[in-house]
Design a protein around this motif. Sequence first.
Motif, PDB file in Angstrom:
ATOM      1  N   LYS A 129      37.113  42.003  44.881  1.00 37.11           N
ATOM      2  CA  LYS A 129      37.701  43.277  44.497  1.00 37.11           C
ATOM      3  C   LYS A 129      36.762  44.434  44.809  1.00 37.11           C
ATOM      4  N   ASP A 130      37.285  45.508  45.297  1.00 40.06           N
ATOM      5  CA  ASP A 130      36.685  46.807  45.600  1.00 40.06           C
ATOM      6  C   ASP A 130      36.007  46.902  46.945  1.00 40.06           C
ATOM      7  N   ASN A 131      36.154  45.852  47.815  1.00 38.19           N
ATOM      8  CA  ASN A 131      35.726  46.046  49.203  1.00 38.19           C
ATOM      9  C   ASN A 131      36.784  45.549  50.168  1.00 38.19           C
ATOM     10  N   LEU A 132      36.594  45.862  51.442  1.00 39.12           N
ATOM     11  CA  LEU A 132      37.649  45.679  52.425  1.00 39.12           C
ATOM     12  C   LEU A 132      37.521  44.414  53.260  1.00 39.12           C
ATOM     13  N   TRP A 133      36.598  43.519  52.893  1.00 36.69           N
ATOM     14  CA  TRP A 133      36.660  42.198  53.498  1.00 36.69           C
ATOM     15  C   TRP A 133      37.894  41.486  52.973  1.00 36.69           C
ATOM     16  N   GLY A 180      42.149  41.828  45.349  1.00 38.12           N
ATOM     17  CA  GLY A 180      41.385  40.600  45.245  1.00 38.12           C
ATOM     18  C   GLY A 180      40.707  40.457  43.898  1.00 38.12           C
ATOM     19  N   PRO A 181      40.068  39.311  43.660  1.00 35.83           N
ATOM     20  CA  PRO A 181      39.572  38.994  42.329  1.00 35.83           C
ATOM     21  C   PRO A 181      38.160  39.511  42.070  1.00 35.83           C
ATOM     22  N   VAL A 182      37.810  39.529  40.790  1.00 38.18           N
ATOM     23  CA  VAL A 182      36.409  39.623  40.401  1.00 38.18           C
ATOM     24  C   VAL A 182      35.876  38.194  40.442  1.00 38.18           C
ATOM     25  N   THR A 183      34.971  37.929  41.334  1.00 42.07           N
ATOM     26  CA  THR A 183      34.394  36.598  41.460  1.00 42.07           C
ATOM     27  C   THR A 183      33.247  36.469  40.452  1.00 42.07           C
ATOM     28  N   ARG A 184      32.443  35.439  40.586  1.00 40.71           N
ATOM     29  CA  ARG A 184      31.299  35.279  39.671  1.00 40.71           C
ATOM     30  C   ARG A 184      30.217  36.317  39.939  1.00 40.71           C
ATOM     31  N   GLU A 185      30.423  37.110  41.000  1.00 42.60           N
ATOM     32  CA  GLU A 185      29.485  38.200  41.302  1.00 42.60           C
ATOM     33  C   GLU A 185      29.865  39.419  40.450  1.00 42.60           C
ATOM     34  N   ALA A 186      29.484  39.394  39.190  1.00 39.15           N
ATOM     35  CA  ALA A 186      29.792  40.507  38.290  1.00 39.15           C
ATOM     36  C   ALA A 186      28.971  41.734  38.664  1.00 39.15           C
ATOM     37  N   ARG A 187      29.621  42.894  38.629  1.00 40.70           N
ATOM     38  CA  ARG A 187      28.934  44.154  38.923  1.00 40.70           C
ATOM     39  C   ARG A 187      28.949  45.104  37.730  1.00 40.70           C
TER      40      ARG A 187
END
Length: 497
Positions: A334-338, A309-316
């Motif tokens: 990206k990086d979680n299982l939802w 999945g994508p990197v959304t506007r929620e930058a980490r």
Amino acid sequence: MKKTLVASMVGIALCAGGLSSLAQAADAKHPNLVIIVADDLGYGDLATYGNVIVKTPNIDKLASEGVRFTDYYAPAPLCSPSRAGLLTGRMPFRTGIRSWIPAGKDVALGRNELTIANLLKTQGYDTAMVGKLHLNAGGDRTDQPQAKDMGFDYSLVNTAGFVTDSTLDNAKERPRYGMVHPTGWLRNGQPVERAKQMSGEFVSSEAVNWLSNKKDDKPFFLYVAFTEVHSPLASPKKYLDMYSQYMTAFEKQHPDLFYGDWADTPWRGPGEYYANISYMDAQVGKVMDKIRAMGEEDNTIVIFTSDNGPVTREARKVYELNLAGETDGLRGRKDNLWEGGIRVPAIIKYGKHTPQGMVSSTPVYGLDWVPTLAQMMNFSLPTDRTYDGQSLVPVLEKQTMNREKPLIFGVDMPFQDDETDEWAMRDGDWKMIIGREGKAKYLYNLKQDRSEVINLLGKQPEVEKRMYDAFLKYKKDIDNDSLMKARGDKPTAVTWG
């Protein structure tokens, strides 16, 4: 490949009762295979998946000429394990890759794993890959398998991590400005100078050149792994101009500001992200145009998908700033299982042999490609290992597919917060997420709740017990994988009481 390995590939009849119509087509003439993987492309990022802003005419054409899946899942929500799963057909934890691989780590695809390229080489195929490998921790590692060991006779690869430009990375002045022309590539194991193009064109040009320079009539497998739309977002002006209305005044004043210096600057708008998708789409078009020019379109299986999945506007992280991936309303990233982290676009086309313009809502995932291709291309799989996927040929032939095992996913992110859950399973309409402590954490009915906002844990005891028991059984099988034990890998990063 060693004779003992060939001997172990004893013929399993993949289609009981005779060849399917797809396999019969393959029997007449060995089909070519092209797998195209985008990096961090979201479920809602393409026009054919409902994006009303981004223009993706070449990928849209693939969908109109093939089969588009609405419930397709990447093998993992991160790049390295997802790519390992796609190429081997095995749950990534079995392969030695549980998370993304930082440079210099002692993590790589197990040497006793077989990729699609390894398997097709035994069938007499020419094999090549261009783009992002990320299945080991560095191209200079003699202690880890490289592209050739993974079955690719020819390769132009960026081996570990995302593609950057050391010319800009190492510049002493700040802020830094300049076009990102990638460094860190290797062609057939030998370092390549800084590219004179942006990554997408560098990769597509190499793919086209390899096809142009083929001197034999052997069928081919070409694996094209674009670095788009992972940061840094490097796109030619032509594509940036297409989306200038979605860029802020600050971006227009500083168009060449290096992505690593974005941390203390204003929001740049989503225009650069949109441009990068359209730029990547154009590179897909270049590869497809070459296959048509060769007269091989009807004899080539083409698969297009994304690694996670994508990197959304929620930058980490700093390098995730100013990205704008879309999930079409699915929860997570990206990086979680939802769903937003693992449900991604997927299209397959095989000339006139697969339905044109078909849309399938059957739940499928990246581990299904290996058994699907084995049946479509009429070759046998080795019997000394567990394959977690299942052939999609019934779906492609408009029949009902009876899933024998649930879809299973895992992610190992030991330094993330407690919202990063380690396991997930989908069985029909039901999905369960199991947390790091080994207990069921969420239960969703995706038919009624695609956005995963209604946690039914404790409200569906029969479903909950059935799925959790199935998970424990499946996890035990993965932990005791024969190939993993032969390598001496540790089965899990955590121990549950």
